[in-house]
Design a protein around this motif. Structure first.
Motif, short mmCIF file in Angstrom:
data_model
loop_
_atom_site.label_atom_id
_atom_site.label_comp_id
_atom_site.label_asym_id
_atom_site.label_seq_id
_atom_site.Cartn_x
_atom_site.Cartn_y
_atom_site.Cartn_z
N ALA A 1 42.93 34.74 40.54
CA ALA A 1 44.18 35.27 41.09
C ALA A 1 43.91 36.41 42.07
CB ALA A 1 45.09 35.75 39.97
N GLY A 2 42.82 37.13 41.87
CA GLY A 2 42.51 38.27 42.73
C GLY A 2 41.74 37.94 43.99
N ALA B 1 43.33 44.94 44.93
CA ALA B 1 44.49 44.98 44.03
C ALA B 1 44.09 44.58 42.62
CB ALA B 1 45.60 44.07 44.55
N LEU B 2 43.19 43.61 42.50
CA LEU B 2 42.72 43.18 41.19
C LEU B 2 41.99 44.31 40.47
CD1 LEU B 2 42.19 40.98 39.06
CD2 LEU B 2 40.12 40.37 40.34
N ARG C 1 52.48 40.59 44.12
CA ARG C 1 51.87 39.33 44.53
C ARG C 1 50.77 38.90 43.55
NH1 ARG C 1 51.27 39.15 51.13
NH2 ARG C 1 53.51 39.14 51.59
N LEU C 2 49.97 39.87 43.12
CA LEU C 2 48.92 39.56 42.16
C LEU C 2 49.51 39.06 40.84
CD1 LEU C 2 45.94 39.57 41.25
CD2 LEU C 2 46.25 41.97 40.59
N ASN D 1 43.03 39.31 47.25
CA ASN D 1 43.09 40.77 47.33
C ASN D 1 42.29 41.40 46.19
OD1 ASN D 1 43.72 43.47 47.65
ND2 ASN D 1 45.91 43.13 47.91
N ARG E 1 50.71 35.53 41.14
CA ARG E 1 49.59 34.58 41.12
C ARG E 1 49.05 34.41 39.71
NH1 ARG E 1 46.79 33.03 45.59
NH2 ARG E 1 44.82 33.17 44.47
N ASN F 1 50.81 45.06 41.01
CA ASN F 1 50.92 44.49 42.34
C ASN F 1 51.72 43.20 42.21
OD1 ASN F 1 49.92 42.49 44.52
ND2 ASN F 1 49.21 44.44 45.32
#
Length: 260
Positions: free
Chosen positions: A212-213, A219-220, A232-233, A216, A236, A230
């Motif tokens: 998922a990261g 962000a992960l 979006r994270l 980005n 996902r 986050n």
């Protein structure tokens, strides 16, 4: 009659000159294309040989990675082979990043068309259209440039790489060469950096976070180390979690995070 014959001769001379000029231009363009294909062919052979010192050199020279990572370590100590990965990890990666990886030839036109004609719903993230091969090429030889010229340049390399390498070879290169965490490339490095684990020790919920990261990694890392949210994270992660459950993958519950 003599006048007419002279006009014909002049016309033929002009036509011959123009033909030579056009032929010269065409041959020059063909030579340029041949050189361009040769450059990509040589690059693809480097990937095919999988020489770790050469691959490490390419990764360190990558303009794309230089903008994101200050110090890139050698691939030798972190390289993992495809057969070392669990089926769960491969399934999650392909489900998230490239469902038709084993069907297309480097560029997934069906996916691109689907994205173009799918309405953009507020609050949801549109998936990217790049395949694993495109992401690999961008990582090693690309930059953060998103112009049409770069996309065409990328596609040329993708098709040659797909022609010379098997899908499993491309997948193994992707696992080891793309950026999985903020400070390193490769899945093995990310597992140690973010979870303190070797690849064989990663659990399904760890794998979901790593996959998922991918768009980005910063962000992960913030999410794992500082519990910084986050949107979006999280979207996902939730989407991958649902996919994992539908595939029969057992997930562990962690109190205080998205796996509750």
């Amino acid at each position: 009659m003599a006048f007419l014959w002279e006009k014909i001769r002049q016309s033929l001379k002009e036509y011959t000159k123009k033909s030579k000029y056009v032929t010269g231009v065409v041959l020059f363009l063909i030579a340029l294309v041949a050189v361009y294909i040769g450059i990509w062919f040589r690059r693809a052979l480097i990937l095919k040989d999988s020489s770790l010192p050469e691959l490490s050199r390419l990764i360190r020279k990558s303009a794309y990675l230089k903008e994101k990572i200050t110090c890139i370590s050698s691939l030798d100590e972190n390289w993992i082979h495809l057969d070392q990965l669990s089926d769960t990890m491969v399934l999650l990666l392909l489900t998230s990043e490239d469902r038709r990886f084993y069907e297309h030839h480097g560029v997934d036109f069906f996916r691109i068309l689907k994205i173009l004609f799918t309405p953009n719903i507020s609050g949801t993230e549109k998936p990217g259209g790049s395949t694993l091969t495109q992401q690999l090429i961008k990582t090693i030889w690309g930059s953060c440039d998103r112009t049409i010229w770069f996309k065409l340049h990328e596609m040329a390399g993708v098709w040659i790489v797909e022609w010379l390498l098997s899908k499993d070879e491309i997948l193994e290169l992707y696992i080891n060469c793309v950026m999985w965490s903020p400070n390193s490339v490769g899945l093995a490095s990310a597992g140690r950096e973010l979870f303190g684990k070797e690849v064989e020790e990663l659990r399904p919920d760890d794998m979901i976070l790593l996959v998922a990261g991918l768009p980005n990694p910063e962000a992960l890392a913030e999410f794992i180390k500082r519990s910084k949210q986050n949107r979006r994270l999280l979207n996902r992660i939730q989407r991958l979690k649902s996919e994992a459950v539908s595939m029969g993958i057992s997930l562990e519950s962690r109190k205080g995070n998205v796996y509750e």
